[in-house]
Design a protein around this motif. Structure first.
Motif, PDB file in Angstrom:
ATOM      1  N   ILE A 127       0.970  -0.923  -0.006  1.00 33.88           N
ATOM      2  CA  ILE A 127       0.040   0.030   0.058  1.00 33.88           C
ATOM      3  C   ILE A 127       0.897   1.082  -0.218  1.00 33.88           C
ATOM      4  O   ILE A 127       0.829   2.147  -0.896  1.00 33.88           O
ATOM      5  N   GLU A 128       1.884   1.218   0.963  1.00 39.66           N
ATOM      6  CA  GLU A 128       2.762   2.300   1.028  1.00 39.66           C
ATOM      7  C   GLU A 128       3.604   2.516  -0.517  1.00 39.66           C
ATOM      8  O   GLU A 128       3.621   3.525  -0.975  1.00 39.66           O
ATOM      9  N   LEU A 129       4.261   1.307  -1.010  1.00 41.86           N
ATOM     10  CA  LEU A 129       4.765   1.471  -2.246  1.00 41.86           C
ATOM     11  C   LEU A 129       3.922   1.921  -3.248  1.00 41.86           C
ATOM     12  O   LEU A 129       4.406   3.120  -4.056  1.00 41.86           O
ATOM     13  N   CYS A 130       2.715   1.644  -3.411  1.00 44.11           N
ATOM     14  CA  CYS A 130       1.930   1.887  -4.351  1.00 44.11           C
ATOM     15  C   CYS A 130       1.649   3.287  -4.506  1.00 44.11           C
ATOM     16  O   CYS A 130       1.535   4.132  -5.399  1.00 44.11           O
ATOM     17  N   SER A 131       1.313   3.921  -3.158  1.00 47.10           N
ATOM     18  CA  SER A 131       1.015   5.419  -2.963  1.00 47.10           C
ATOM     19  C   SER A 131       2.369   6.320  -3.500  1.00 47.10           C
ATOM     20  O   SER A 131       2.097   7.087  -4.008  1.00 47.10           O
ATOM     21  N   GLU A 132       3.742   5.815  -3.071  1.00 46.68           N
ATOM     22  CA  GLU A 132       4.913   6.359  -3.408  1.00 46.68           C
ATOM     23  C   GLU A 132       5.193   6.481  -4.844  1.00 46.68           C
ATOM     24  O   GLU A 132       5.318   7.495  -5.436  1.00 46.68           O
ATOM     25  N   ILE A 133       4.759   5.545  -5.634  1.00 44.34           N
ATOM     26  CA  ILE A 133       4.746   5.342  -7.080  1.00 44.34           C
ATOM     27  C   ILE A 133       3.691   6.256  -7.892  1.00 44.34           C
ATOM     28  O   ILE A 133       4.167   7.007  -8.653  1.00 44.34           O
ATOM     29  N   PHE A 134       2.396   6.157  -7.052  1.00 51.27           N
ATOM     30  CA  PHE A 134       1.619   7.074  -7.561  1.00 51.27           C
ATOM     31  C   PHE A 134       1.998   8.672  -7.480  1.00 51.27           C
ATOM     32  O   PHE A 134       1.814   9.627  -8.589  1.00 51.27           O
ATOM     33  N   ILE A 135       2.495   8.944  -6.499  1.00 53.75           N
ATOM     34  CA  ILE A 135       2.937  10.327  -6.182  1.00 53.75           C
ATOM     35  C   ILE A 135       4.077  10.602  -7.062  1.00 53.75           C
ATOM     36  O   ILE A 135       4.255  11.630  -7.977  1.00 53.75           O
ATOM     37  N   ASP A 136       5.063   9.893  -7.387  1.00 54.26           N
ATOM     38  CA  ASP A 136       6.409  10.172  -8.453  1.00 54.26           C
ATOM     39  C   ASP A 136       5.609  10.349  -9.758  1.00 54.26           C
ATOM     40  O   ASP A 136       6.010  11.152 -10.608  1.00 54.26           O
ATOM     41  N   MET A 137       4.843   9.549 -10.151  1.00 58.49           N
ATOM     42  CA  MET A 137       4.062   9.713 -11.413  1.00 58.49           C
ATOM     43  C   MET A 137       3.484  10.789 -11.676  1.00 58.49           C
ATOM     44  O   MET A 137       3.365  11.469 -12.742  1.00 58.49           O
ATOM     45  N   ALA A 138       2.602  11.289 -10.660  1.00 59.14           N
ATOM     46  CA  ALA A 138       1.960  12.584 -10.780  1.00 59.14           C
ATOM     47  C   ALA A 138       2.929  13.746 -10.783  1.00 59.14           C
ATOM     48  O   ALA A 138       2.683  14.710 -11.521  1.00 59.14           O
ATOM     49  N   LEU A 139       4.115  13.393 -10.274  1.00 60.19           N
ATOM     50  CA  LEU A 139       5.040  14.695 -10.427  1.00 60.19           C
ATOM     51  C   LEU A 139       5.698  14.600 -11.665  1.00 60.19           C
ATOM     52  O   LEU A 139       6.546  15.796 -11.973  1.00 60.19           O
ATOM     53  N   THR A 140       5.991  13.625 -12.339  1.00 64.16           N
ATOM     54  CA  THR A 140       6.827  13.326 -13.531  1.00 64.16           C
ATOM     55  C   THR A 140       6.217  14.107 -14.621  1.00 64.16           C
ATOM     56  O   THR A 140       5.164  13.657 -15.201  1.00 64.16           O
ATOM     57  N   GLU A 141       7.201  14.734 -15.575  1.00 61.52           N
ATOM     58  CA  GLU A 141       6.792  15.302 -16.563  1.00 61.52           C
ATOM     59  C   GLU A 141       6.644  14.268 -17.916  1.00 61.52           C
ATOM     60  O   GLU A 141       7.307  13.335 -17.934  1.00 61.52           O
TER      61      GLU A 141
END
Ligand SMILES: [Zn+2]
Length: 381
Positions: free
Chosen positions: A367-381
């Protein structure tokens, strides 16, 4: 405690709210999410699907430098069922596992995405990051996603992620699903004069054998989805041991893999049935589609959404994710099927074996990893 433990806490809050389907009781969990978003100052809209059932679309706007990423997460669960050794609405954590109905399928996914939204709400995002919470994914008509498509929340080009329980694998192919009812008609007679009757059960037996061999003989084996499968979910025929039966009914589930589509599947069934019925002179047959007629779908392995997940996953986890296929039909599959979208996948915490099972659980770490991955995706251009 990791920086992403908030996603785990949010999962627990969602699990504690009963949203089983049937009966289609998602309004309480949707209200909870709405007030959570209000508190966080994140804007959203509600989209009425039917009385007392609304999808919720929450969005942090970006600058249009990349296409929107829309996480479509369903908030309904299958019924609780019996035999639990943990409280199905308790969200207890033991040995790194959170137990409860909907932990894997898929309140962990809903929470991971919502928590990511909260973490990026004040950032300059290159593109929109949207969490679209759907209702009725577990229902036969999947009305929530249908409404999102109708109201253009997503289109052919949107990057769509359904955070189904995939153990953080990328699921980019889904088998199609076809349901049929087949009825054979014969003529009743006393079994002592079986030659005067027409045995509808015999006709059905021939049909079943012919269908099974036709499917087994299909010459292809899909890389991710393996072989097409056909099963006889329900079978009824005859009334008494000493009476030749005049009617038999079977319900058939046919899971289809590419390159076949729904039309090819219909053709295979029709041909096999017409061949088989000739083995029993004077028997007749009807084939009815039972309302489920969904094409298999596949997103290319180099689709933009897959590249983006792979990049963020590798950054967070340290190695690239696995790509695989799925046995069930999901909101992502519906997106590909109805819109012809080539950028829709499933990717989420929890595993499919846990979905719909007694003592369902999800890994806290995922759950933690998935959230971290989503955050990185949202921020990546
Ligand atoms: Zn699900």
């Amino acid at each position: 405690m990791s920086n992403y433990y908030g996603a785990v806490q949010l999962t627990a809050e969602l699990v504690k709210i009963d949203s089983t389907n049937p009966t289609g009781n998602e309004s309480e969990v949707i209200s909870f999410i709405a007030s959570w978003l209000d508190k966080e100052g994140i804007s959203y809209e509600l989209q009425e699907v039917e009385t007392n059932r609304s999808n919720l679309i929450a969005r942090v706007k970006g600058h249009g430098k990349r296409a929107p990423i829309v996480v479509i997460a369903h908030c309904d669960t299958v019924p609780l069922g019996e035999g639990w050794t943990h409280d199905p609405l308790g969200a207890e954590i033991e040995d790194g596992k959170m137990y409860g109905r909907g932990t894997s399928d898929m309140k962990a996914g809903v929470a991971a995405a919502l928590y990511a939204l909260k973490e990026v709400k004040n950032e300059m995002l290159p593109g929109d990051f949207v969490v679209a919470v759907s209702v009725d994914e577990e229902g036969p008509s999947m009305k929530g996603i249908m409404k999102m498509i109708e109201d253009k929340v997503i289109d052919k080009y949107t990057m769509v992620i359904a955070p189904e329980p995939t153990s953080l694998d990328i699921i980019r192919a889904h088998r199609g699903v076809m349901w049929y009812e087949i009825t054979t008609h014969g003529k009743a007679s006393h079994a002592g004069h079986a030659e005067r009757g027409v045995d509808a059960n015999h006709a059905m037996a021939e049909i079943i054998c012919e269908l099974k061999s036709a499917v087994n003989a299909l010459p292809f084996d899909h890389q991710l989805l393996k072989k097409s499968l056909l099963s006889i979910g329900k079978l009824q025929g005859g009334a008494k041991t000493n009476v030749v039966p005049d009617k038999a009914v079977a319900e058939i589930d046919f899971r289809v893999v590419p390159p076949m589509d729904a039309r090819d599947a219909n053709e295979l069934v029709r041909k096999a049935v017409s061949r088989a019925i000739t083995f029993v002179p004077n028997a007749t047959v009807e084939i009815k589609n039972l309302g489920l007629e969904r094409d298999p779908v596949e997103t290319p392995s180099d689709a933009e959404v897959i590249q983006r997940i792979t990049k963020s996953y590798t950054k967070v986890v340290g190695n690239p994710p696995v790509q695989d296929g799925y046995v069930a039909y999901t909101d992502a599959a519906v997106t590909s099927w109805i819109l012809g979208n080539k950028n829709a996948v499933c990717f989420g915490p929890g595993n499919l074996e846990q979905a719909h099972s007694i003592d369902e659980w999800a890994s806290v770490k995922e759950i933690e990893l998935c959230s971290e991955i989503f955050i990185d995706m949202a921020l990546t251009e």
